[in-house]
Write a protein that holds these residues in place. Sequence first.
Motif, mmCIF file in Angstrom:
data_model
loop_
_atom_site.group_PDB
_atom_site.id
_atom_site.type_symbol
_atom_site.label_atom_id
_atom_site.label_comp_id
_atom_site.label_asym_id
_atom_site.label_seq_id
_atom_site.Cartn_x
_atom_site.Cartn_y
_atom_site.Cartn_z
ATOM 1 N N VAL A 41 -3.267 5.402 10.612
ATOM 2 C CA VAL A 41 -1.888 5.305 10.152
ATOM 3 C C VAL A 41 -1.885 4.200 9.093
ATOM 4 O O VAL A 41 -2.131 3.036 9.390
ATOM 5 C CB VAL A 41 -0.924 4.970 11.304
ATOM 6 C CG1 VAL A 41 0.512 4.939 10.783
ATOM 7 C CG2 VAL A 41 -1.052 6.003 12.420
ATOM 8 N N GLN A 42 -1.631 4.594 7.878
ATOM 9 C CA GLN A 42 -1.789 3.718 6.723
ATOM 10 C C GLN A 42 -0.771 2.584 6.705
ATOM 11 O O GLN A 42 0.408 2.787 7.005
ATOM 12 C CB GLN A 42 -1.637 4.565 5.452
ATOM 13 C CG GLN A 42 -1.824 3.846 4.158
ATOM 14 C CD GLN A 42 -3.244 3.371 3.952
ATOM 15 O OE1 GLN A 42 -3.580 2.250 4.306
ATOM 16 N NE2 GLN A 42 -4.072 4.236 3.383
ATOM 17 N N LEU A 43 -1.238 1.378 6.354
ATOM 18 C CA LEU A 43 -0.357 0.246 6.084
ATOM 19 C C LEU A 43 -0.319 -0.106 4.602
ATOM 20 O O LEU A 43 0.440 -0.989 4.201
ATOM 21 C CB LEU A 43 -0.821 -0.994 6.864
ATOM 22 C CG LEU A 43 -0.798 -0.942 8.388
ATOM 23 C CD1 LEU A 43 -1.272 -2.274 8.959
ATOM 24 C CD2 LEU A 43 0.588 -0.600 8.916
ATOM 25 N N GLN A 44 -1.109 0.564 3.803
ATOM 26 C CA GLN A 44 -1.203 0.220 2.380
ATOM 27 C C GLN A 44 0.176 0.149 1.731
ATOM 28 O O GLN A 44 1.027 1.010 1.954
ATOM 29 C CB GLN A 44 -2.056 1.245 1.648
ATOM 30 C CG GLN A 44 -2.202 0.976 0.162
ATOM 31 C CD GLN A 44 -3.252 1.862 -0.474
ATOM 32 O OE1 GLN A 44 -4.414 1.529 -0.506
ATOM 33 N NE2 GLN A 44 -2.821 3.024 -0.964
ATOM 34 N N ASN A 45 0.374 -0.885 0.933
ATOM 35 C CA ASN A 45 1.649 -1.092 0.265
ATOM 36 C C ASN A 45 2.097 0.165 -0.482
ATOM 37 O O ASN A 45 1.321 0.764 -1.207
ATOM 38 C CB ASN A 45 1.513 -2.261 -0.707
ATOM 39 C CG ASN A 45 2.815 -2.625 -1.379
ATOM 40 O OD1 ASN A 45 2.997 -2.409 -2.567
ATOM 41 N ND2 ASN A 45 3.744 -3.173 -0.622
ATOM 42 N N LYS A 46 3.340 0.571 -0.238
ATOM 43 C CA LYS A 46 3.983 1.764 -0.824
ATOM 44 C C LYS A 46 3.561 3.069 -0.171
ATOM 45 O O LYS A 46 4.109 4.128 -0.492
ATOM 46 C CB LYS A 46 3.735 1.865 -2.337
ATOM 47 C CG LYS A 46 4.176 0.643 -3.125
ATOM 48 C CD LYS A 46 5.668 0.395 -3.016
ATOM 49 C CE LYS A 46 6.097 -0.752 -3.910
ATOM 50 N NZ LYS A 46 7.548 -1.057 -3.776
ATOM 51 N N ASP A 47 2.584 3.004 0.755
ATOM 52 C CA ASP A 47 2.110 4.232 1.410
ATOM 53 C C ASP A 47 2.148 4.126 2.927
ATOM 54 O O ASP A 47 1.503 4.924 3.626
ATOM 55 C CB ASP A 47 0.675 4.555 0.973
ATOM 56 C CG ASP A 47 0.575 4.907 -0.500
ATOM 57 O OD1 ASP A 47 1.439 5.648 -0.988
ATOM 58 O OD2 ASP A 47 -0.369 4.426 -1.160
ATOM 59 N N ALA A 48 2.885 3.162 3.458
ATOM 60 C CA ALA A 48 2.888 2.946 4.904
ATOM 61 C C ALA A 48 3.366 4.198 5.637
ATOM 62 O O ALA A 48 4.428 4.743 5.329
ATOM 63 C CB ALA A 48 3.777 1.755 5.267
ATOM 64 N N GLY A 49 2.568 4.644 6.583
ATOM 65 C CA GLY A 49 2.894 5.832 7.360
ATOM 66 C C GLY A 49 2.098 7.062 7.003
ATOM 67 O O GLY A 49 2.159 8.067 7.710
ATOM 68 N N GLU B 276 9.399 0.277 3.275
ATOM 69 C CA GLU B 276 8.759 -1.026 3.418
ATOM 70 C C GLU B 276 9.634 -2.142 2.847
ATOM 71 O O GLU B 276 10.408 -1.934 1.913
ATOM 72 C CB GLU B 276 7.414 -1.023 2.704
ATOM 73 C CG GLU B 276 6.433 -0.022 3.279
ATOM 74 C CD GLU B 276 5.237 0.190 2.377
ATOM 75 O OE1 GLU B 276 4.560 -0.794 2.043
ATOM 76 O OE2 GLU B 276 4.986 1.354 1.993
ATOM 77 N N LYS B 277 9.480 -3.331 3.400
ATOM 78 C CA LYS B 277 10.233 -4.493 2.925
ATOM 79 C C LYS B 277 9.508 -5.156 1.758
ATOM 80 O O LYS B 277 8.315 -4.921 1.535
ATOM 81 C CB LYS B 277 10.446 -5.477 4.070
ATOM 82 C CG LYS B 277 11.357 -4.926 5.156
ATOM 83 C CD LYS B 277 11.644 -5.959 6.226
ATOM 84 C CE LYS B 277 12.590 -5.403 7.280
ATOM 85 N NZ LYS B 277 12.882 -6.387 8.354
ATOM 86 N N PRO B 278 10.191 -6.004 1.002
ATOM 87 C CA PRO B 278 9.553 -6.678 -0.135
ATOM 88 C C PRO B 278 8.343 -7.506 0.308
ATOM 89 O O PRO B 278 8.262 -7.968 1.448
ATOM 90 C CB PRO B 278 10.663 -7.568 -0.691
ATOM 91 C CG PRO B 278 11.934 -6.898 -0.274
ATOM 92 C CD PRO B 278 11.643 -6.316 1.073
ATOM 93 N N LEU B 279 7.431 -7.709 -0.621
ATOM 94 C CA LEU B 279 6.218 -8.462 -0.360
ATOM 95 C C LEU B 279 6.532 -9.807 0.280
ATOM 96 O O LEU B 279 7.443 -10.516 -0.147
ATOM 97 C CB LEU B 279 5.469 -8.694 -1.677
ATOM 98 C CG LEU B 279 4.159 -9.478 -1.576
ATOM 99 C CD1 LEU B 279 3.134 -8.700 -0.769
ATOM 100 C CD2 LEU B 279 3.625 -9.795 -2.962
#
Length: 235
Positions: free
Chosen positions: A117-125, A167-170
Amino acid sequence: MKKYILSSCIAVALFGGAANVNAQTRSLFNFKDLSGWHIDVPAMDKDAAVKSPFIVRNGVVVSLANPQGHIITDDSYENYRLEVQYRFPAKPGNCGVLVFVSTPRVLYDMFPKSIEVQLQNKDAGDFWCIGEDITVPDMEKRRGPKSEWGAVDGKKRRIINLTDGSEKPLGQWNTMIVECVGNAVKVWVNGDLVNYGTGATASKGQIALQAEGSEVEFRKVDLTPITTLSAKGHD
Protein backbone atom coordinates in the motif's frame (compact mmCIF):
# COMPACT_ATOMS: atom_id res chain seq x y z
CA MET A 1 -10.38 15.67 -7.84
CA LYS A 2 -11.63 12.13 -8.08
CA LYS A 3 -9.73 9.91 -10.48
CA TYR A 4 -12.74 7.66 -10.74
CA ILE A 5 -16.29 7.89 -9.46
CA LEU A 6 -16.71 5.17 -6.88
CA SER A 7 -20.15 3.63 -6.75
CA SER A 8 -21.20 3.13 -3.15
CA CYS A 9 -23.34 0.18 -4.09
CA ILE A 10 -20.31 -1.59 -5.61
CA ALA A 11 -18.30 -0.91 -2.47
CA VAL A 12 -20.99 -2.37 -0.24
CA ALA A 13 -21.38 -5.38 -2.48
CA LEU A 14 -17.68 -6.14 -2.47
CA PHE A 15 -17.19 -5.73 1.25
CA GLY A 16 -20.50 -7.11 2.47
CA GLY A 17 -21.07 -4.31 4.97
CA ALA A 18 -17.37 -4.35 6.00
CA ALA A 19 -16.14 -5.73 9.30
CA ASN A 20 -16.50 -5.46 13.02
CA VAL A 21 -13.40 -4.87 15.12
CA ASN A 22 -12.81 -5.64 18.76
CA ALA A 23 -11.31 -3.25 21.29
CA GLN A 24 -7.93 -4.96 21.62
CA THR A 25 -5.95 -2.36 19.71
CA ARG A 26 -2.22 -2.50 20.30
CA SER A 27 0.79 -0.67 18.99
CA LEU A 28 3.22 -2.73 16.94
CA PHE A 29 6.07 -0.49 18.16
CA ASN A 30 6.96 0.52 21.71
CA PHE A 31 8.71 3.64 20.28
CA LYS A 32 11.74 2.98 22.49
CA ASP A 33 13.40 0.34 20.32
CA LEU A 34 12.51 -1.93 17.41
CA SER A 35 11.40 -4.95 19.46
CA GLY A 36 8.98 -7.22 17.63
CA TRP A 37 10.45 -6.39 14.23
CA HIS A 38 13.46 -7.49 12.21
CA ILE A 39 15.37 -5.66 9.51
CA ASP A 40 15.97 -6.99 6.00
CA VAL A 41 18.39 -4.68 4.16
CA PRO A 42 20.51 -6.39 1.48
CA ALA A 43 23.39 -3.90 1.80
CA MET A 44 23.83 -4.93 5.41
CA ASP A 45 24.58 -8.52 4.30
CA LYS A 46 27.68 -7.43 2.43
CA ASP A 47 29.21 -4.93 4.82
CA ALA A 48 28.96 -5.12 8.60
CA ALA A 49 29.75 -1.40 8.79
CA VAL A 50 26.52 -0.44 7.00
CA LYS A 51 24.09 1.07 9.47
CA SER A 52 20.41 0.20 9.64
CA PRO A 53 18.08 2.72 7.98
CA PHE A 54 15.50 2.17 10.74
CA ILE A 55 15.85 3.92 14.09
CA VAL A 56 13.79 5.34 16.92
CA ARG A 57 14.32 9.11 17.28
CA ASN A 58 12.51 11.49 19.64
CA GLY A 59 9.75 8.97 20.26
CA VAL A 60 8.99 8.15 16.62
CA VAL A 61 10.15 5.38 14.31
CA VAL A 62 12.16 6.76 11.40
CA SER A 63 12.96 5.27 8.03
CA LEU A 64 16.17 7.06 7.08
CA ALA A 65 15.73 6.36 3.36
CA ASN A 66 18.99 4.51 2.70
CA PRO A 67 20.27 1.85 2.44
CA GLN A 68 17.02 0.56 1.01
CA GLY A 69 15.15 -2.36 2.50
CA HIS A 70 12.40 -3.27 4.94
CA ILE A 71 11.57 -3.60 8.60
CA ILE A 72 9.23 -6.56 9.07
CA THR A 73 7.12 -7.77 11.98
CA ASP A 74 8.26 -11.01 13.59
CA ASP A 75 4.63 -12.17 13.77
CA SER A 76 2.09 -12.78 11.02
CA TYR A 77 -1.44 -11.37 11.09
CA GLU A 78 -4.82 -11.84 9.43
CA ASN A 79 -8.16 -10.06 9.73
CA TYR A 80 -7.13 -6.72 11.16
CA ARG A 81 -7.24 -2.97 10.85
CA LEU A 82 -3.89 -1.20 10.74
CA GLU A 83 -3.69 2.51 11.54
CA VAL A 84 -0.48 4.24 10.48
CA GLN A 85 0.33 7.89 11.12
CA TYR A 86 3.26 9.08 9.02
CA ARG A 87 4.87 12.13 7.48
CA PHE A 88 7.72 13.14 5.21
CA PRO A 89 9.51 15.64 7.49
CA ALA A 90 11.90 17.19 4.99
CA LYS A 91 10.94 16.57 1.38
CA PRO A 92 8.28 14.49 -0.38
CA GLY A 93 9.31 11.04 -1.44
CA ASN A 94 8.65 7.32 -1.49
CA CYS A 95 7.77 4.65 1.08
CA GLY A 96 5.16 1.96 1.60
CA VAL A 97 3.26 -0.28 4.00
CA LEU A 98 3.36 -3.92 2.97
CA VAL A 99 0.71 -6.45 3.99
CA PHE A 100 0.54 -10.22 3.51
CA VAL A 101 4.34 -10.32 3.63
CA SER A 102 5.93 -13.76 3.26
CA THR A 103 8.94 -14.86 1.19
CA PRO A 104 11.77 -12.31 1.40
CA ARG A 105 13.49 -10.69 -1.58
CA VAL A 106 11.33 -12.10 -4.37
CA LEU A 107 11.59 -8.89 -6.44
CA TYR A 108 14.87 -7.14 -7.34
CA ASP A 109 16.51 -9.19 -4.56
CA MET A 110 14.96 -6.80 -2.05
CA PHE A 111 11.14 -6.64 -1.95
CA PRO A 112 9.32 -9.42 -0.07
CA LYS A 113 6.30 -11.22 -1.49
CA SER A 114 3.39 -8.99 -0.47
CA ILE A 115 0.87 -6.37 -1.48
CA GLU A 116 2.24 -2.87 -1.01
CA VAL A 117 0.00 0.00 0.00
CA GLN A 118 1.85 3.01 -1.34
CA LEU A 119 2.81 5.99 0.84
CA GLN A 120 4.64 7.84 -1.93
CA ASN A 121 3.78 11.53 -2.00
CA LYS A 122 0.75 12.19 -4.27
CA ASP A 123 0.18 8.44 -4.72
CA ALA A 124 -0.82 7.33 -1.22
CA GLY A 125 -3.15 4.35 -1.44
CA ASP A 126 -1.94 2.85 -4.70
CA PHE A 127 -1.54 -0.92 -4.63
CA TRP A 128 1.67 -2.54 -5.90
CA CYS A 129 1.59 -6.28 -6.45
CA ILE A 130 4.82 -7.98 -5.36
CA GLY A 131 4.52 -11.68 -6.06
CA GLU A 132 0.89 -11.52 -4.88
CA ASP A 133 -2.11 -10.16 -6.75
CA ILE A 134 -5.44 -8.46 -6.06
CA THR A 135 -8.52 -7.43 -8.06
CA VAL A 136 -10.18 -4.00 -8.06
CA PRO A 137 -13.10 -2.48 -9.98
CA ASP A 138 -12.18 -0.81 -13.31
CA MET A 139 -8.98 -2.83 -13.47
CA GLU A 140 -8.09 -1.93 -17.06
CA LYS A 141 -8.51 1.80 -16.40
CA ARG A 142 -6.44 1.63 -13.25
CA ARG A 143 -3.84 -0.97 -14.20
CA GLY A 144 -3.62 -1.04 -17.96
CA PRO A 145 -4.34 -3.77 -20.54
CA LYS A 146 -5.28 -7.10 -19.01
CA SER A 147 -2.68 -8.91 -21.11
CA GLU A 148 0.02 -6.97 -19.26
CA TRP A 149 -1.13 -7.57 -15.68
CA GLY A 150 1.11 -9.52 -13.36
CA ALA A 151 2.88 -9.60 -10.02
CA VAL A 152 6.43 -10.09 -11.28
CA ASP A 153 9.06 -7.84 -12.84
CA GLY A 154 8.09 -6.59 -16.29
CA LYS A 155 4.35 -6.80 -15.66
CA LYS A 156 1.93 -4.03 -14.70
CA ARG A 157 1.96 -4.34 -10.93
CA ARG A 158 0.65 -0.87 -9.99
CA ILE A 159 -3.06 -0.28 -9.37
CA ILE A 160 -3.65 3.43 -8.95
CA ASN A 161 -5.85 4.74 -6.15
CA LEU A 162 -9.31 6.25 -6.39
CA THR A 163 -8.76 9.85 -5.31
CA ASP A 164 -6.47 12.85 -5.61
CA GLY A 165 -5.93 15.38 -2.84
CA SER A 166 -6.29 13.13 0.20
CA GLU A 167 -2.79 13.74 1.53
CA LYS A 168 -1.91 16.64 3.81
CA PRO A 169 0.76 19.25 3.00
CA LEU A 170 4.40 18.29 3.42
CA GLY A 171 5.46 18.08 7.06
CA GLN A 172 1.97 17.39 8.40
CA TRP A 173 0.91 14.00 9.75
CA ASN A 174 -1.20 11.72 7.56
CA THR A 175 -3.36 8.87 8.81
CA MET A 176 -3.67 5.75 6.69
CA ILE A 177 -5.99 2.90 7.66
CA VAL A 178 -5.52 -0.45 5.97
CA GLU A 179 -8.23 -3.01 6.64
CA CYS A 180 -7.42 -6.61 5.71
CA VAL A 181 -10.35 -9.01 5.94
CA GLY A 182 -9.87 -12.41 4.37
CA ASN A 183 -8.66 -11.77 0.82
CA ALA A 184 -9.89 -8.16 0.75
CA VAL A 185 -7.88 -5.00 1.40
CA LYS A 186 -9.47 -1.59 1.93
CA VAL A 187 -7.55 1.67 2.41
CA TRP A 188 -8.37 5.14 3.72
CA VAL A 189 -6.09 8.20 3.75
CA ASN A 190 -7.11 10.98 6.13
CA GLY A 191 -10.67 9.66 6.14
CA ASP A 192 -11.05 9.26 2.36
CA LEU A 193 -11.62 5.81 0.88
CA VAL A 194 -8.73 5.63 -1.57
CA ASN A 195 -8.55 1.98 -2.61
CA TYR A 196 -10.13 -1.41 -2.14
CA GLY A 197 -9.56 -4.79 -3.65
CA THR A 198 -10.78 -8.36 -3.34
CA GLY A 199 -9.61 -11.80 -4.35
CA ALA A 200 -6.07 -11.23 -3.11
CA THR A 201 -3.81 -14.24 -3.54
CA ALA A 202 -2.97 -14.11 0.17
CA SER A 203 -4.94 -13.48 3.34
CA LYS A 204 -2.28 -13.66 6.04
CA GLY A 205 1.29 -12.54 6.53
CA GLN A 206 3.72 -10.22 8.19
CA ILE A 207 3.58 -6.42 7.95
CA ALA A 208 6.50 -4.33 6.70
CA LEU A 209 7.57 -0.72 6.29
CA GLN A 210 10.05 0.41 3.68
CA ALA A 211 13.23 2.39 3.44
CA GLU A 212 13.03 3.48 -0.19
CA GLY A 213 15.00 6.66 -0.70
CA SER A 214 13.05 9.16 1.45
CA GLU A 215 13.04 9.90 5.16
CA VAL A 216 9.70 9.07 6.75
CA GLU A 217 8.55 9.32 10.36
CA PHE A 218 5.96 7.03 11.95
CA ARG A 219 4.30 8.05 15.21
CA LYS A 220 1.57 5.40 15.25
CA VAL A 221 1.39 1.85 13.93
CA ASP A 222 -1.64 0.33 15.68
CA LEU A 223 -3.25 -3.01 14.92
CA THR A 224 -6.81 -3.92 15.87
CA PRO A 225 -8.01 -7.50 15.28
CA ILE A 226 -11.22 -7.95 13.32
CA THR A 227 -13.42 -10.58 14.90
CA THR A 228 -16.48 -10.83 12.64
CA LEU A 229 -17.35 -10.00 9.06
CA SER A 230 -21.01 -9.25 9.47
CA ALA A 231 -21.22 -5.97 11.36
CA LYS A 232 -20.68 -2.46 10.08
CA GLY A 233 -17.04 -1.39 9.89
CA HIS A 234 -15.09 1.81 9.28
CA ASP A 235 -16.80 4.20 6.83
